[in-house]
Design a protein around this motif. Structure first.
Motif, mmCIF file in Angstrom:
data_model
loop_
_atom_site.group_PDB
_atom_site.id
_atom_site.type_symbol
_atom_site.label_atom_id
_atom_site.label_comp_id
_atom_site.label_asym_id
_atom_site.label_seq_id
_atom_site.Cartn_x
_atom_site.Cartn_y
_atom_site.Cartn_z
ATOM 1 N N THR A 99 0.853 -1.188 0.000
ATOM 2 C CA THR A 99 0.000 0.000 0.000
ATOM 3 C C THR A 99 0.884 1.231 0.000
ATOM 4 N N LEU A 100 0.651 2.121 -0.956
ATOM 5 C CA LEU A 100 1.470 3.319 -1.112
ATOM 6 C C LEU A 100 0.594 4.551 -1.130
ATOM 7 N N GLU A 101 1.173 5.672 -0.761
ATOM 8 C CA GLU A 101 0.484 6.945 -0.924
ATOM 9 C C GLU A 101 0.524 7.353 -2.385
ATOM 10 N N GLN A 102 -0.557 7.936 -2.846
ATOM 11 C CA GLN A 102 -0.641 8.368 -4.231
ATOM 12 C C GLN A 102 0.296 9.553 -4.450
ATOM 13 N N PRO A 103 1.280 9.421 -5.348
ATOM 14 C CA PRO A 103 2.178 10.559 -5.594
ATOM 15 C C PRO A 103 1.450 11.665 -6.346
ATOM 16 N N THR A 104 1.973 12.849 -6.194
ATOM 17 C CA THR A 104 1.413 13.982 -6.923
ATOM 18 C C THR A 104 1.741 13.835 -8.397
ATOM 19 N N TRP A 558 -10.482 -11.166 3.826
ATOM 20 C CA TRP A 558 -10.264 -10.776 2.432
ATOM 21 C C TRP A 558 -9.435 -9.508 2.373
ATOM 22 N N PRO A 559 -8.672 -9.280 1.304
ATOM 23 C CA PRO A 559 -7.941 -8.014 1.166
ATOM 24 C C PRO A 559 -8.902 -6.820 1.245
ATOM 25 N N LYS A 560 -8.467 -5.818 1.960
ATOM 26 C CA LYS A 560 -9.316 -4.665 2.232
ATOM 27 C C LYS A 560 -8.664 -3.403 1.689
ATOM 28 N N VAL A 561 -9.479 -2.532 1.095
ATOM 29 C CA VAL A 561 -9.006 -1.249 0.580
ATOM 30 C C VAL A 561 -9.975 -0.164 1.018
ATOM 31 N N ARG A 562 -9.486 1.058 1.007
ATOM 32 C CA ARG A 562 -10.332 2.231 1.267
ATOM 33 C C ARG A 562 -10.283 3.117 0.031
ATOM 34 N N ILE A 563 -11.452 3.504 -0.465
ATOM 35 C CA ILE A 563 -11.562 4.271 -1.709
ATOM 36 C C ILE A 563 -12.304 5.558 -1.418
ATOM 37 N N ARG A 564 -11.762 6.629 -1.943
ATOM 38 C CA ARG A 564 -12.376 7.950 -1.781
ATOM 39 C C ARG A 564 -13.024 8.358 -3.100
ATOM 40 N N GLY A 565 -14.285 8.760 -3.034
ATOM 41 C CA GLY A 565 -14.990 9.189 -4.233
ATOM 42 C C GLY A 565 -15.757 8.049 -4.881
ATOM 43 N N GLU A 566 -16.333 8.324 -6.067
ATOM 44 C CA GLU A 566 -17.166 7.343 -6.758
ATOM 45 C C GLU A 566 -16.416 6.550 -7.813
ATOM 46 N N TRP A 567 -15.194 6.955 -8.146
ATOM 47 C CA TRP A 567 -14.461 6.277 -9.211
ATOM 48 C C TRP A 567 -13.083 5.881 -8.703
ATOM 49 N N GLY A 574 2.197 -1.607 -15.096
ATOM 50 C CA GLY A 574 2.940 -1.360 -16.319
ATOM 51 C C GLY A 574 2.061 -1.123 -17.520
ATOM 52 N N GLU A 575 0.744 -1.278 -17.371
ATOM 53 C CA GLU A 575 -0.191 -1.019 -18.449
ATOM 54 C C GLU A 575 -1.181 0.047 -18.003
ATOM 55 N N SER A 576 -1.923 0.578 -18.963
ATOM 56 C CA SER A 576 -2.913 1.595 -18.633
ATOM 57 C C SER A 576 -4.072 0.963 -17.882
ATOM 58 N N SER A 577 -4.562 1.673 -16.892
ATOM 59 C CA SER A 577 -5.639 1.160 -16.055
ATOM 60 C C SER A 577 -6.992 1.585 -16.611
ATOM 61 N N GLN A 578 -8.041 1.038 -16.006
ATOM 62 C CA GLN A 578 -9.412 1.317 -16.418
ATOM 63 C C GLN A 578 -10.142 1.954 -15.250
ATOM 64 N N LEU A 604 -4.638 -0.972 -7.890
ATOM 65 C CA LEU A 604 -5.886 -0.255 -7.639
ATOM 66 C C LEU A 604 -5.534 1.123 -7.104
ATOM 67 N N ARG A 605 -6.093 2.165 -7.729
ATOM 68 C CA ARG A 605 -5.774 3.541 -7.342
ATOM 69 C C ARG A 605 -7.053 4.315 -7.046
ATOM 70 N N ASP A 606 -6.985 5.157 -6.037
ATOM 71 C CA ASP A 606 -7.956 6.238 -5.903
ATOM 72 C C ASP A 606 -7.176 7.523 -5.769
ATOM 73 N N SER A 607 -7.786 8.574 -5.304
ATOM 74 C CA SER A 607 -7.089 9.856 -5.241
ATOM 75 C C SER A 607 -6.066 9.926 -4.126
ATOM 76 N N LEU A 608 -6.068 8.947 -3.205
ATOM 77 C CA LEU A 608 -5.170 9.007 -2.054
ATOM 78 C C LEU A 608 -4.117 7.900 -2.044
ATOM 79 N N ARG A 609 -4.474 6.700 -2.516
ATOM 80 C CA ARG A 609 -3.584 5.559 -2.299
ATOM 81 C C ARG A 609 -3.428 4.736 -3.570
ATOM 82 N N ILE A 610 -2.381 3.904 -3.516
ATOM 83 C CA ILE A 610 -2.134 2.894 -4.542
ATOM 84 C C ILE A 610 -2.014 1.553 -3.827
#
Length: 958
Positions: A99-104, A558-567, A574-578, A604-610
């Motif tokens: 789990t990483l912080e989303q870089p600017t 199960w693996p757990k994630v936290r997502i901010r926002g609707e998308w 190494g490839e483009s995400s969807q 998996l990315r949101d505005s805060l984490r990877i």
């Protein structure tokens, strides 16, 4: 009394119990005949005993063919057939890696200014003063008209050609008849057959030029033009001199005797199917038989025209070289497609390819410039969508060809960009803008030259203004549908222009954004909230599918994630995400996963984490991969006598880095320790992430024994004694070619003949030569010449090494600690390779420590450390073993045996009873590179210590 429904009262299990009660539990007491009779009555068939399984994944499969008996191996190596093994199960589990912080996100090099005027209709038109690019014919008119006139002239016989006669007699040729002079007679009427097949559209202007020249040479009244579409038997139109065009149907009438028939087409030779070529060959044969003179001008080089050409037509090439008839020759091998692929690669960034652009791009590269037929082949290629005015690569083929374009050299890429911009400057601004942005998305750099850089900046600004305009000129929604319908497969373009293309996507009404559009841009285009609400979700696996569901009172970890926002974004690393929309309460969202071989990393990315996950196949060194209420685990019962269950562990270590290898992954994170007394689990730190359980054993000298496994090299054992430690890697049983092939440089006769060796049992082998720190922790003192704790111990005698092994064996009851045999050492060194070294054929100072004053093959010459280096200085081989080549010679347990061509099972050389003559492998810091080869053998005396010699030990029965 019969049982109800015809069912027997006694089952097969009852009969088996009765039989065991009568004869006892051991079948050895019965002979084969009695045993077969009992089995037949019970409905069993005889089954040959299976060969002992090898530790690893193969032991989990039943019904696999038994290993073949070990016999003589023929001299010819390709005749050897490997042992058949069952294919691995394809069960996968998703495991959280990191789990990483989303870089600017950095700004693009062409970020438009915040305030810009909106587009006007004038901004969307052609560039002021731009003119269409001129037509560049395949053959210039100055070269064309003399050859064209000669090609349709009728030869007329004259007197004896004396110079030719003298020349033939001087060469001693046999004369069947006297050579005659000839002259080209005047031609009255000329018939021209024009093939208008779609694939020939790139040559349309060339054939129009030839037709105009024919009319100029012979007069418009003397030229009859017959129009056919790919088939000479079906004429559509005819122009009889100056008369009006007439519509006709059916075949062309037979030409008059002596009539030149000028064919402007490819005679079907560039068509995909051979039937067109057969139809044209038959037509030429028919016309020639009637006394006509068929002449064809083909848009291809002589090398492509000549093979299989019919002798009934005189063919000319509209290509480089002299314009004279092409001599037919037998059909050759089909031409390779490399040059066509090269041309299509250079066209990958073009939105629209007109015939003139196609020709200019073809002439950019030496491998395509000399073959005009490539234009026809490209227009007709199945990966190209072509019309009557332009063509383009089909959307599904764009990503692959644009990836190849990105691999071209910078001058080649810049030449293509300049050619596209020059051709499309006279059209609408949209085409050249998108082509420049596509080019930049895949090349990822600025073009050379300020003019091209300025055009690229203009393109970025124009596209931004287009999507930001409240009332853009034209139908923007229709433009968005067309653009995304043709370009949405290019995820690199979607990612590079995500803000603008997200706004265009929102106009289409599509439910799913194309891959590459960022979630934040999609949310902004839809005016969807991007935060600050943050919710928890679980990645729940159902079979081989993974679903994202809102967190509930799930008891499974199960693996757990936290997502901010609707998308959020999901895709392979190494490839483009969807971009995907989060599921609502009570819903679940399926995440796309790959079925490709090997482990795959997803992000998996949101505005805060990877979040980084691995879609994990069962490792080959485990017997079971599963998921229970404790989490993801593997079971190592085939390797350990007492089975160990290893749990997957990870942590939120923002500094850890995952290295992706060829068949697995190596990471850093926490592991756990299983205490023998209370079985409690406590976290440790600075261990490799993977499946790890620490099994503590109380050892003398403040020692500890622990087990674990990582995804890169598999299972391991760590032995810690005081301040010294040694890791041992599990080496599975297997087979390999031992010795040297004839092609290997610096080979010695003692390394021949090359022969097959099978090792029937796996073993634990130290991943490095014994270090000075580990020797000192167990034995006390340090006899080494080059003193350093992490360097290999040397200057030890053969007797001292045996004392070390005995002392270590006393710490582990019921196990064997010894040196590896010569076969075990070479098998571990090769790690599946058959080359000179485990990494390949060459060697240089970045791979091993030896005396590079002597060169080897094409490797470096000169230099060397002139001493030992740390035991983990260089990269390990595929078994995770360090420095099997160089640094110090390594002792073997057996003596030097004589090789033979017969296959060997667990070979062991003569017994070694003293250090007077010991066998060593691997070479040292003072050795020539040739002595570091995997097959190299050397014998020396070790009654006294030697700074060139160390050792690595192994353990059996752990």
């Amino acid at each position: 009394m019969s049982a109800p429904h015809g069912k027997a009262q006694l089952g097969r299990a009852d009969l088996l119990r009765a039989w065991v009660g009568l004869h006892g539990p051991r079948s050895e007491a019965l002979d084969e005949a009695a045993l077969a009779g009992v089995g037949a009555r019970l409905g069993f068939a005889p089954h040959a005993p299976e060969a002992p399984g090898w530790p690893g994944i193969e032991m989990m499969f039943r019904g696999a063919e038994p290993a073949p008996a070990l016999g003589a191996v023929p001299e010819a190596e390709p005749e050897y057939a490997p042992i058949p093994v069952a294919p691995p199960l394809q069960t996968r589990f998703l495991a959280l890696l990191q789990t990483l912080e989303q870089p600017t996100r950095g700004s693009d090099a062409f970020t438009p200014a915040a305030e810009q005027p909106f587009l006007t209709p004038a901004d969307c038109g052609p560039r002021p003063g731009a003119q269409p690019m001129p037509f560049r014919p395949l053959v210039p008119t100055s070269r064309l008209w003399p050859a064209l006139k000669q090609s349709v002239a009728q030869p007329q016989a004259r007197g004896v050609d004396v110079p030719r006669l003298v020349d033939q007699v001087a060469r001693g040729e046999m004369l069947a008849r006297l050579p005659r002079q000839s002259r080209q007679g005047a031609v009255g009427q000329v018939w021209v057959v024009r093939d208008v097949a779609r694939r020939l559209i790139p040559c349309d202007e060339d054939y129009q030029q030839i037709l105009a020249e024919i009319r100029r040479l012979f007069g418009p009244d003397q030229v009859w033009l017959w129009i056919v579409d790919d088939d000479p038997r079906a004429v559509g139109w005819v122009y009889r001199g100056r008369a009006e065009v007439a519509r006709v149907s059916g075949p062309m009438p037979p030409p008059p005797v002596g009539m030149p028939v000028l064919i402007l087409g490819d005679l079907g030779r560039l068509a995909r199917a051979p039937r067109q070529a057969r139809a044209w060959d038959a037509a030429c044969q028919r016309w020639a038989a009637g006394g006509a003179l068929p002449v064809a001008w083909l848009p291809a080089s002589p090398a492509r025209v000549a093979p299989g050409l019919t002798p009934h037509v005189r063919a000319y090439s509209l290509g480089p070289g002299p314009l004279r008839p092409v001599a037919p020759r037998p059909e050759g091998a089909p031409h390779a497609d490399e040059s066509l692929e090269s041309l299509l690669t250079r066209l990958a960034c073009a939105l629209r390819v007109e015939p003139r652009l196609l020709r200019d791009v073809r002439r950019l590269a030496p491998e395509t410039a000399q073959e005009p037929a490539l234009e026809v082949l490209a227009w007709d290629a199945p990966q190209v969508a072509s019309g009557y005015r332009c063509c383009e690569l089909r959307p599904a083929r764009l990503p692959a060809y644009r990836a190849r374009f990105a691999a071209l050299s910078a001058p080649q890429q810049d030449a293509v960009l300049g050619t596209m911009l020059a051709h499309h400057a006279s059209g609408g601004r949209s085409t050249e803008t998108l082509e420049a942005l596509i080019w930049h998305a895949h090349v990822g750099r600025l073009p050379l030259g300020t003019a091209a850089q300025h055009r690229l900046q203009e393109a970025a600004e124009w596209f931004h203004r287009l999507t930001e305009s409240p009332q853009p000129p034209g139908d923007l929604a229709g433009y968005a549908h067309d653009l995304l319908g043709r370009q949405q497969a290019d995820a690199r373009l979607m990612e590079a222009q995500s803000p603008a293309l997200s706004r265009l996507w929102a106009l289409t009404g599509q439910l799913q954004p194309p891959a590459g559009l960022r979630a934040a841009d999609v949310a902004q285009a839809l005016n969807a909230p991007a935060g600050p609400e943050e919710r928890s979700y679980l990645l729940i696996q159902r079979g081989q599918q993974v679903f994202l569901e809102p967190e509930t009172l799930q008891r499974f970890p199960w693996p757990k994630v936290r997502i901010r926002g609707e998308w959020f974004e999901w895709g392979r690393e190494g490839e483009s995400s969807q971009s995907l929309r989060i599921p609502s309460e009570g819903e679940r969202l399926g995440l796309p996963l790959s079925l490709s071989q090997g482990n795959v990393v997803y992000v998996l990315r949101d505005s805060l984490r990877i979040y980084r996950f691995v879609w994990l196949l069962r490792p080959s060194w485990s017997s079971c991969l599963g998921f229970d209420r404790q989490g993801l685990y593997v079971f190592l019962s085939p390797i350990f006598e007492v089975g160990l269950k290893l749990m997957w562990q990870c942590c939120d270590d923002h500094k850890s880095v995952v290295k992706v290898g060829g068949s697995g992954f190596s990471t850093t994170a926490v592991t756990v320790e299983l205490n023998r007394d209370d079985f409690s689990i406590r976290a440790l730190s600075k261990f490799r992430r993977g499946f790890s359980v620490k099994k503590v054993s109380q050892l003398p000298h403040n020692g500890r024994l622990s087990f674990g496994a990582d995804l890169e090299f598999g299972a391991y054992v760590d032995i810690e004694i005081g301040s010294g430690s040694q890791r041992l890697r599990w080496i599975p049983a297997g087979e390999f070619w031992m010795g040297t092939p004839d092609s290997e440089q610096a080979r010695d006769e003692s390394e021949r003949p090359r022969h097959r060796v099978r090792l029937s049992h796996g073993y634990w082998l130290a991943d490095t030569a014994c270090s000075q720190a580990f020797w000192s922790a167990l034995m006390g003192g340090n006899p080494s010449h080059f003193e350093a704790p992490l360097h290999p111990v040397e200057m030890v005698t053969w007797r001292e090494v045996r004392e070390f092994l005995a002392a270590l064996e006393r710490l582990f009851p019921a196990v064997q600690v010894r040196l590896p045999t010569e076969a075990e050492w070479e098998y571990a060194c090769r790690a599946g390779s058959e080359s000179d070294f485990s990494w390949g054929e060459g060697i240089d100072p970045m791979l091993a420590n030896c005396d590079f004053g002597y060169g080897y093959k094409e490797g470096s010459q000169g230099g060397g450390k002139k001493r030992t280096v740390q035991v983990k200085r260089f990269q390990p081989n595929h078994f995770g073993l360090y420095q099997m080549h160089g640094n110090v010679w390594e002792l073997c347990a057996d003596g030097k045996r004589e090789y033979s061509a017969e296959a060997q099972l667990d070979p062991w050389g003569p017994e070694v009873t003293s250090g007077e003559s010991v066998l060593v492998r691997g070479g040292s810091w003072a050795s020539e590179p040739g002595f570091l080869r995997a097959a190299s053998r050397h014998r020396l005396s070790l009654e006294k210590g030697d700074p060139l010699v160390g050792f690595r030990f192994m353990i059996r029965g752990l």
